[in-house]
Design an enzyme around this catalytic site. Structure first.
Site, short mmCIF file in Angstrom:
data_model
loop_
_atom_site.label_atom_id
_atom_site.label_comp_id
_atom_site.label_asym_id
_atom_site.label_seq_id
_atom_site.Cartn_x
_atom_site.Cartn_y
_atom_site.Cartn_z
N ALA A 128 0.84 -1.21 0.00
CA ALA A 128 0.00 0.00 0.00
C ALA A 128 0.88 1.26 0.00
O ALA A 128 0.54 2.26 -0.65
CB ALA A 128 -0.93 0.00 1.21
N TYR A 129 1.98 1.19 0.75
CA TYR A 129 2.92 2.32 0.79
C TYR A 129 3.49 2.61 -0.59
O TYR A 129 3.53 3.77 -1.04
CB TYR A 129 4.03 1.98 1.78
CG TYR A 129 5.22 2.89 1.75
CD1 TYR A 129 5.16 4.18 2.27
CD2 TYR A 129 6.44 2.45 1.22
CE1 TYR A 129 6.27 5.02 2.25
CE2 TYR A 129 7.56 3.27 1.21
CZ TYR A 129 7.46 4.56 1.72
OH TYR A 129 8.56 5.38 1.69
N LEU A 130 3.93 1.57 -1.30
CA LEU A 130 4.51 1.78 -2.63
C LEU A 130 3.47 2.29 -3.61
O LEU A 130 3.79 3.11 -4.48
CB LEU A 130 5.15 0.49 -3.12
CG LEU A 130 6.41 0.04 -2.37
CD1 LEU A 130 6.92 -1.28 -2.93
CD2 LEU A 130 7.51 1.10 -2.44
#
Length: 218
Positions: A128-130
């Site tokens: 999700a961060y990427l």
């Protein structure tokens, strides 16, 4: 030169603030907690209290007005869930870019992440961060009103910097001390010839100023 840094209490940001203040720049850092202000003052930066998860574009533009450059170094941080990757790593980055446009601050440097991609697959928080970082990068790169540079460091380390890096469009995976990330950011901020570039950064064998001049000349 006046530089405003979003995420002013981050581990990269505090290092960057010390470098910029040490060379004579006027530095301000956006923080969300008044308890962080003393650390910014110790680094030579002016603390600006503002929560990028709830602020309006105009509120952020107000603190950016008069700046020569803006640096987005904010992040939800380790231990946060997927929801805050969306509200900080994507939405706050978009807000900061829109505010820079409104304030007329063209030079815009983004601290992203290696592998950032809005279409990155996976269900883990890091996935999700990427995706969030990738979506934010794509938005910034769509703005003709900004002279943007996106920096994507490799795996971050807290050991002392070496001053030697590899800075290219594609470097492959690797580690980079936060000291060296800050040093590269300090060079990028006032190297407008790097505008329009997305760069990966890992440890290497080239002195930071030479590495930045090299990519600026390509």
């Amino acid at each position: 030169m006046r530089i405003v840094i979003a995420g002013g209490h981050g581990r990269i940001a505090l290092r960057l603030e010390r470098l910029l203040a040490g060379r004579g720049d006027e530095v301000a850092g956006i923080i969300r907690s008044g308890g962080q202000a003393a650390d910014l003052r110790d680094a030579g930066a002016e603390p600006l209290l503002l929560d990028l998860e709830s602020a309006s574009v105009e509120e952020v533009a107000e603190v950016l007005r008069g700046a020569d450059a803006a640096v987005f170094a904010a992040g939800a941080g380790p231990g946060s869930g997927a929801a805050r990757k969306e509200t900080v790593d994507r939405a706050a980055a978009v807000l900061f870019a829109d505010a820079a446009v409104r304030a007329g601050v063209r030079r815009h440097v983004v601290v992203s992440a290696m592998g950032a991609d809005p279409a990155h697959p996976g269900d883990e928080v890091f996935d999700a961060y990427l995706r969030a970082k990738g979506a934010a990068d794509a938005y910034v790169r769509s703005l003709d009103a900004l002279d943007w540079t996106v920096l994507r460091p490799g795996r971050l380390a807290d050991g002392p910097g070496t001053g030697l890096v590899r800075l290219e469009a594609r470097t492959g995976r690797g580690e980079i001390p936060r000291d060296d990330v800050a040093a590269v950011l300090a060079e990028l901020v006032d190297t407008s010839a790097t505008a329009g570039l997305t760069l990966e950064l890992i440890g290497g064998s080239t002195p930071v100023p030479v590495a930045v001049k090299s990519v600026a000349g390509n």
